[in-house]
Enzyme design. Structure first.
Site, PDB file in Angstrom:
ATOM      1  N   HIS A  96       0.692   3.247  -4.140  1.00 16.66           N
ATOM      2  CA  HIS A  96       1.195   4.510  -4.672  1.00 16.66           C
ATOM      3  C   HIS A  96       2.708   4.457  -4.564  1.00 16.66           C
ATOM      4  O   HIS A  96       3.253   4.479  -3.450  1.00 16.66           O
ATOM      5  CB  HIS A  96       0.632   5.704  -3.902  1.00 16.66           C
ATOM      6  CG  HIS A  96       1.208   7.005  -4.380  1.00 16.66           C
ATOM      7  ND1 HIS A  96       1.194   7.381  -5.696  1.00 16.66           N
ATOM      8  CD2 HIS A  96       1.834   8.014  -3.715  1.00 16.66           C
ATOM      9  CE1 HIS A  96       1.779   8.559  -5.836  1.00 16.66           C
ATOM     10  NE2 HIS A  96       2.178   8.958  -4.638  1.00 16.66           N
ATOM     11  N   ASP A 124       6.079   6.018  -4.929  1.00 15.11           N
ATOM     12  CA  ASP A 124       7.096   7.058  -5.066  1.00 15.11           C
ATOM     13  C   ASP A 124       8.423   6.345  -5.315  1.00 15.11           C
ATOM     14  O   ASP A 124       8.899   5.602  -4.453  1.00 15.11           O
ATOM     15  CB  ASP A 124       7.187   7.890  -3.798  1.00 15.11           C
ATOM     16  CG  ASP A 124       5.852   8.537  -3.432  1.00 15.11           C
ATOM     17  OD1 ASP A 124       5.389   9.386  -4.209  1.00 15.11           O
ATOM     18  OD2 ASP A 124       5.278   8.171  -2.389  1.00 15.11           O
ATOM     19  N   ASP A 128      -1.512  12.029  -5.948  1.00 12.12           N
ATOM     20  CA  ASP A 128      -0.855  12.864  -4.934  1.00 12.12           C
ATOM     21  C   ASP A 128      -0.180  14.075  -5.561  1.00 12.12           C
ATOM     22  O   ASP A 128       0.700  14.668  -4.967  1.00 12.12           O
ATOM     23  CB  ASP A 128       0.164  12.038  -4.156  1.00 12.12           C
ATOM     24  CG  ASP A 128       0.574  12.696  -2.849  1.00 12.12           C
ATOM     25  OD1 ASP A 128      -0.158  13.577  -2.374  1.00 12.12           O
ATOM     26  OD2 ASP A 128       1.637  12.337  -2.311  1.00 12.12           O
ATOM     27  N   HIS A 180       6.644  14.005  -8.215  1.00 11.07           N
ATOM     28  CA  HIS A 180       6.505  15.161  -7.332  1.00 11.07           C
ATOM     29  C   HIS A 180       7.537  15.199  -6.215  1.00 11.07           C
ATOM     30  O   HIS A 180       8.022  16.275  -5.859  1.00 11.07           O
ATOM     31  CB  HIS A 180       5.085  15.244  -6.753  1.00 11.07           C
ATOM     32  CG  HIS A 180       4.590  13.981  -6.164  1.00 11.07           C
ATOM     33  ND1 HIS A 180       3.852  13.064  -6.868  1.00 11.07           N
ATOM     34  CD2 HIS A 180       4.734  13.449  -4.934  1.00 11.07           C
ATOM     35  CE1 HIS A 180       3.547  12.049  -6.089  1.00 11.07           C
ATOM     36  NE2 HIS A 180       4.067  12.249  -4.911  1.00 11.07           N
TER      37      HIS A 180
END
Length: 977
Positions: free
Chosen positions: A29, A31, A141, A366
C-alpha cells in the site's frame, strides 16, 4: 506456482481433498507521502520496484504483485528509472504485475465527483499504455466511501469493491476491532442510491493480514493457526483472502518458500499465491451463502464514532479551500470554455488539461488532501495546487480569447473610440445573475510607440476617467462601481512576435451581471456618457440623471455619478434597499443584524424567519490531524453575548454589505499536559489535557452581503489565528422540525440522520460535505453553501443548528506514533466564504441547490475590442433542461472528438434531460448517445422536438431527450458532423 485443487462449492471437501483455499495476494500500500516527505517515500519506491523486477526475473514461482491500484506508481518509478520501462512493461503485459484502475488512490469525500471520474479515466488510459487495467474497485484505506461508489464502479466496467473502512471499527495504528458490523460476513452486497449493486469485500482483518508470512516451520505454525481462524471468523466461503503487504511494505522475497512451508503444515488448506481476478473468480464460484446488503454511504455510522477519521475534513482547511478552487477551475471553467472554443474550430487542449488534472490529483490521496501528514508534505501540496491553477488559468485565457474574438461587439462601435467592451462568461449549467469584477484597462501606451517611461506615466496619469458608464448589449445603462487603480504595467504575449509591454491606466469595474445564459456569455461595454447620450438618451433624461455609480481613487469618491435607466423599469417592490441602520432587503429576502453581530433572515416567499445566524463558536481541540477531541469540562465559547462593531460597508443599486467586527478573547493553547500526553502516545480519546488560562484576542471580520438578484445572503469571514489547539465554527440555527438532513456528496444529495446510531459514543457527530448542507421540513428549509469547508455538524441543541467548521488547529499528525506538525496549527490569516439560502422545503426544485452549486464557480470576464463577429453578444451554443437534474461537466473526448456532457439526478424519481444545440452553434451534431464515465459509446438517443425559446436565444427545432433514473449519473456524447 502451487498446484490447484478443486474445492466443492459448499467448501466442505471429501476425504483427502482440500477444505479451504488461502489466497495470498502480494502488494504494497503505497502512500506517496505521509509521515515522510514525498521524495523520501519516492526513493524507497524506487528500491521496491527494483527489487520486484529482480524477484520476477529470478523467481518464476513468484506469481504476481498488485501495484496498489494506482498507475502513478509507474510514473514515479520511471521518473528515476526511465531505462526500466521495457522491463516493467513486460511483466505488466504478462499479468505478473497488476496495475490500475486508478491514477491515484484518492480520498472519497474530499474530492469532487468529476475529480474521481478524471482519476478513473486517467488511470485507465495510462494503464492501457502498458497492458490491461485491472477491473478492481480498490479502496484499501479510504476514509469512508460515498454512496455512489457502486454506480461509478459499474460505469467503469467494475463489479466489485475491496475496502478497509466504513463498516467496522478501527483504532490506534489501524488495529481492527472484533466488534460486530453491518454485514454478516466480510463479503457483502453494496447497493448505491440508484440501485446499482457490486460485490463488496471488506478487509475485515485489514489489508495486511497476510503480511510477512514466516518460512520457518515453528513460526509458520503459530502464524497460520491465528490467521486462518481470523479469516474464517468473517468469511462466507472457504476462499480466504490474505493480503501479503502493508504500508510501504517491501516485497517478501521468500514468499514461495513460505507457501511451501504452510502447505506442509496444513495439508487441508490449499495455499495459492493469487491475485484479485483469480480470487474473485473462486469466490463467486463457491459462494452459496446469502450475503448481507449494505446500502448507501459507508461512513462507520454503526461504530463508537472515535475512529472514523472524519475530522480530516477540517485539518488544514487552507488545503481544502485550494483544492475546491483548483477543481472548479478545471471542471467548471477551463474544460467547458475549451469545449466551446473547440466547437468554434479550435484544438481542444487535451494534454494540457491532463497535465493540470494529474498535478491536482497528486494532492488527492487520503494522507495528502486529508491534511494528515507531516508539514513538509503539505508545503509541497501548496506548490502543486498553484501549478495546476496556473495551468488552468493559462487555458482559460486562451479559450476566452478565442471565443471573444468572434463575439459580435461591433454594436458598441457607435459609442466612439474610447469604448471598452467586455464579455462575461457563465460556465455553470444554469442561467446566472450575480456580482462580477473586472480589472479593465481604460487606456494603454505600448513601449513600442517610442515614448519615454516618464512621458508614458504622465500621459496615463492625465487620462480622464470621468463621464463614463457601463451599458449592456441593448444599450441599457447598468449600475456599477468603478475604482481607479492608477498607473499599471502590463504586457501581451503574441503568438507571432516578441512580448509587448505597455503602461496603462486601470480601473476595477464591479456590477451585477443579469441573466447570463448557461454555458454562455453576455457582452457589456464601458463607454463615454456623452456618446451614450447621443445614441440612446433624450435630452431631458441626459440633463438630470440619478446617481448610480462612482469612480473611486484610494477609497475616495471623486464625484462621478451618472444615469442608470434601469431604475425606470424596476418595480419598487423589486428594488434592493436599506431597512433601518442594520437591515437590507431585496425581492426575496430581508436581513436584520443584531447587536452581537448575528443576523436574522426572513424568506419573503415562505414567511419563515431564521434568527441568530452567523454566531461563532470556539472550543479546545486536544486531538490530532485525524480526529477532533474537545477537552473534558471545556465549555464552548460563543459570540452570543459579545457586542460587535457594525457599519455599512457599501450600498448601491446592486449590492448592500455590512461589516461586523468582533474582538474575542480565547485561550491561547492547550495546557502543558497535552505535550506530555502526546509524547507518551496517549490515545486521543483518553487525554486529560485542558485549555490554557492565558488568553489571546482574535479579531474577526464578517461581511454580510445581499445583492439585487440574490436568493441567498453571502457571508465572508476572516481572522488572523493566533491561538493553538482549538476549533472555530460558525453557527446557523434553523429551528426546523426534522430528524434528517441532506448534504451534497459525490454525484448525490445524501440523506443523513441528525442523531447518530445507538453505538455512537463520541460526543461529536461531525460529517462530510462538498458544496452545501440542507436542513428542511415540509414547507421550509435552509441551505448553507460553502467554498472548501468540508466539515459540518447538525447539533442536537433543539434548534437543529448547522455548525460549519472554519478552522481546526492541532499540533500532531496522530496515528501510530508521535509526529509533531506545528504548521497544522494554521496560525496566520484566513478567509472563508459561505452563503445562506432559504427555500420552500424542496432544495432542488426551489433552485436552492442550483444557487449553492453556482456559488462554487467563479465568473470569468474578459476585456476585448469592438469588432464584428458571427456569435451574438448574448448567447450559448448548447441548451438543456431537466427537473431535479444537476449539470456536472462539459468536455471533449480525446479519442473520438465527441462533445461529452454529464449530469446527475439529485432526486429519487424518474426525470428526463432535453438537450439541443442553439442556432448560434456553428457545429452540426449527427447523433447523441449515452455513455459511461469512461466515455465509451452506448445507447443511441433519438431526436425529439424542442421548444423554441424567446429571443435572444433561439434553439434548434430538434434535440435529444435522455431519460434519467433515480440518482442516476448520466453522460451523453454528441457526435459532430
Amino acid at each position: 506456482m502451487t498446484q490447484r485443487t478443486t474445492i466443492p462449492a459448499s467448501g466442505k471437501g471429501e476425504t483427502g481433498t482440500k477444505t479451504k483455499r488461502a489466497h495470498i495476494i502480494s502488494h504494497t500500500h503505497w502512500d506517496r507521502e505521509w509521515y515522510l516527505p514525498y521524495e523520501k517515500h519516492h526513493m524507497r519506491l524506487v528500491k521496491l520496484v527494483d527489487s520486484l523486477l529482480d524477484q520476477l526475473d529470478k523467481r518464476p514461482d513468484y506469481h504476481s504483485f498488485y501495484l496498489d491500484g494506482q498507475t502513478i506508481i509507474i510514473e514515479d518509478y520511471l521518473q528515476v528509472r526511465p531505462e526500466q520501462k521495457q522491463r516493467l512493461e513486460k511483466y505488466i503485459r504478462s499479468g505478473r504485475i497488476v496495475i490500475g484502475p486508478w491514477y491515484i488512490l484518492q480520498d472519497a469525500f474530499l474530492t469532487s465527483g468529476e475529480a474521481n471520474v478524471r482519476n478513473m479515466q486517467v488511470g485507465h488510459r495510462d494503464a492501457k499504455r502498458y497492458g490491461t487495467p485491472a477491473k478492481i474497485g480498490y479502496f484499501p484505506d479510504t476514509f469512508g466511501l460515498v454512496g455512489q461508489t457502486p454506480q461509478l464502479m459499474l460505469q467503469s466496467g467494475i463489479d466489485n469493491v475491496f475496502f478497509g473502512r466504513g463498516v467496522k471499527p478501527t483504532g490506534f495504528n489501524n488495529t481492527v476491532s472484533d466488534d460486530g458490523y453491518e454485514s454478516s460476513y466480510s463479503e457483502l452486497i453494496w447497493e448505491g442510491p440508484d440501485g446499482s449493486k457490486v460485490l463488496g469485500v471488506l478487509f475485515a482483518n485489514w489489508y495486511s493480514n497476510g503480511n510477512e508470512v514466516p518460512a520457518d516451520k515453528a513460526a509458520a505454525q503459530a502464524f497460520w493457526e491465528k490467521k486462518l481462524a481470523d479469516a474464517e471468523k468473517y468469511a462466507s466461503t472457504s476462499e480466504l483472502l490474505f493480503m501479503n503487504g502493508c504500508d510501504h511494505q517491501p516485497i517478501q522475497r521468500d514468499l514461495p518458500q513460505a507457501i511451501r512451508t504452510a502447505e506442509q503444515l496444513f495439508p487441508e488448506v490449499e495455499f495459492v499465491h493469487s491475485n484479485f481476478p483469480e480470487y474473485l473468480h473462486a469466490l463467486r464460484a463457491s459462494c452459496t451463502q446469502e450475503l448481507s446488503t449494505i446500502r448507501g454511504e459507508l461512513r462507520s455510522q454503526r461504530t463508537d464514532g472515535w475512529g472514523t477519521l472524519v475530522n480530516t475534513a477540517s485539518a488544514r482547511v487552507y488545503l481544502k479551500q485550494m483544492n475546491q478552487h483548483g477543481q472548479v477551475l478545471l471542471e467548471k471553467v477551463a474544460e467547458p470554455l475549451a469545449a466551446i472554443a473547440h466547437l468554434l474550430g479550435h484544438a481542444y487542449p487535451h494534454d494540457q488539461l491532463t497535465y493540470a488534472w494529474k498535478t491536482l490529483m497528486q494532492n488527492h490521496p487520503h494522507d495528502s488532501i486529508c491534511g494528515c501528514s507531516v508539514d513538509e508534505v503539505h508545503r509541497e501540496m501548496v506548490t502543486r495546487f498553484e501549478k495546476s491553477r496556473h495551468t488552468a488559468e493559462a487555458m482559460i485565457e486562451e479559450s476566452t480569447g478565442q471565443i471573444t474574438s468572434v463575439v459580435d461587439t461591433s454594436i458598441f462601435d457607435s459609442y466612439g473610440e474610447e469604448v471598452r467592451p467586455l464579455v462575461v462568461f457563465n460556465t455553470t449549467g444554469w442561467e446566472r445573475s450575480g456580482i462580477v469584477h473586472l480589472e479593465l484597462d481604460a487606456a494603454r501606451l505600448y513601449f513600442r510607440e517610442g515614448f519615454s517611461l516618464e512621458e508614458m506615466a504622465e500621459r496615463m496619469t492625465r487620462v480622464d476617467l470621468s463621464g463614463r458608464v457601463l451599458v449592456d448589449d441593448s444599450g441599457e445603462q447598468v449600475s456599477c462601481t468603478v475604482e481607479d487603480l492608477g498607473l499599471q504595467f502590463g504586457y501581451d504575449l503574441p503568438d507571432n512576435r516578441f512580448r509587448q509591454p505597455y503602461s496603462c491606466r486601470r480601473v476595477r469595474v464591479t456590477f451585477e451581471a443579469q441573466r447570463v445564459p448557461a454555458l454562455g456569455w453576455k457582452a457589456y461595454a464601458w463607454v463615454p456618457l456623452a456618446a451614450l447620450t447621443d445614441v440612446t438618451l433624450s435630452d431631458e433624461a441626459a440633463a438630470s440623471p440619478p446617481e448610480v455609480s462612482a469612480v473611486k481613487n484610494n477609497g475616495v469618491n471623486q464625484g462621478y455619478n451618472h444615469a442608470d435607466p434601469i431604475q425606470s423599469y424596476r418595480e419598487p417592490e423589486n428594488s434592493l434597499v436599506l431597512t433601518g441602520e442594520r437591515g437590507m432587503e431585496n425581492k426575496y429576502l430581508r436581513v436584520q443584524i443584531a447587536d452581537n453581530g448575528s443576523f436574522t433572515v426572513t424568506d419573503k416567499q415562505t414567511g419563515r424567519m431564521y434568527s441568530d445566524l452567523g454566531m461563532y463558536e470556539n472550543v479546545g481541540d486536544i486531538g490530532n490531524e485525524y480526529m477532533f477531541k474537545q477537552p473534558q469540562h471545556d465549555t464552548a465559547r460563543t459570540t452570543k453575548e459579545l457586542k460587535a462593531a457594525i457599519r455599512l460597508l457599501q450600498s448601491n443599486d446592486y449590492v448592500v454589505s455590512f461589516e461586523i467586527i468582533h474582538h474575542w478573547s480565547i485561550p491561547i493553547s492547550a495546557d502543558e499536559q497535552l505535550d506530555r500526553e502526546q509524547r507518551e502516545l496517549v490515545y486521543y480519546p483518553h487525554r486529560q489535557a485542558r485549555r490554557s488560562q492565558e488568553l489571546v484576542t482574535m479579531r474577526i471580520r464578517t461581511v454580510v452581503s445581499l445583492s439585487y438578484s440574490g436568493r441567498g445572503v453571502e457571508v465572508e469571514s476572516s481572522f488572523d489565528n493566533k491561538a493553538r489547539d482549538h476549533r472555530v465554527r460558525m453557527l446557523f440555527p434553523t429551528d426546523l422540525q426534522t430528524d434528517v438532513h441532506y448534504a451534497d456528496s459525490m454525484f448525490e444529495i445524501a440523506r443523513r440522520d441528525n442523531a447518530p446510531a445507538p453505538e455512537w459514543q463520541n460526543p461529536s457527530n461531525t460529517q462530510h460535505q462538498q458544496s452545501f448542507v440542507d436542513v428542511c421540513e415540509d414547507k421550509a428549509g435552509l441551505v448553507i453553501a460553502n467554498r472548501g469547508l468540508n466539515e459540518y455538524e447538525v447539533l442536537q441543541d433543539g434548534r437543529n443548528t448547522i455548525a460549519v467548521t472554519l478552522l481546526r488547529a492541532v499540533g500532531e499528525l496522530g496515528d501510530w506514533g508521535l509526529f509533531p506538525t506545528p504548521e497544522a496549527q494554521c496560525l496566520g490569516a484566513h478567509t472563508f466564504h459561505m452563503q445562506v439560502i432559504p427555500h420552500d422545503g424542496h432544495g432542488s426544485r426551489s433552485g436552492a441547490y442550483k444557487e449553492a452549486y453556482q456559488f462554487q464557480v467563479p465568473w470569468t470576464l474578459v476585456q476585448t475590442e469592438a469588432h464584428p463577429g458571427y456569435l451574438p453578444p448574448v448567447s450559448t451554443l448548447l441548451a438543456w433542461k431537466g427537473e431535479d437534474v444537476a449539470f456536472s461537466s462539459l468536455k471533449v473526448n480525446e479519442d473520438s472528438g465527441d462533445l461529452m456532457l454529464r449530469w446527475f439526478n439529485m432526486g429519487t424519481g424518474q426525470t428526463a434531460i432535453k438537450l439541443a444545440a442553439t442556432q448560434s452553434n456553428p457545429k452540426k451534431f449527427t447523433a447523441a448517445y449515452q455513455s459511461n464515465i469512461l466515455e465509451e459509446e452506448g445507447e443511441q438517443h433519438q431526436p425529439c422536438s424542442y421548444e423554441k425559446n424567446p429571443s435572444p436565444l433561439s434553439f434548434a427545432s430538434e434535440g435529444w431527450s435522455i431519460p434519467v433514473s433515480a440518482c442516476e449519473i448520466v453522460t451523453a456524447g454528441l457526435r459532430q458532423a
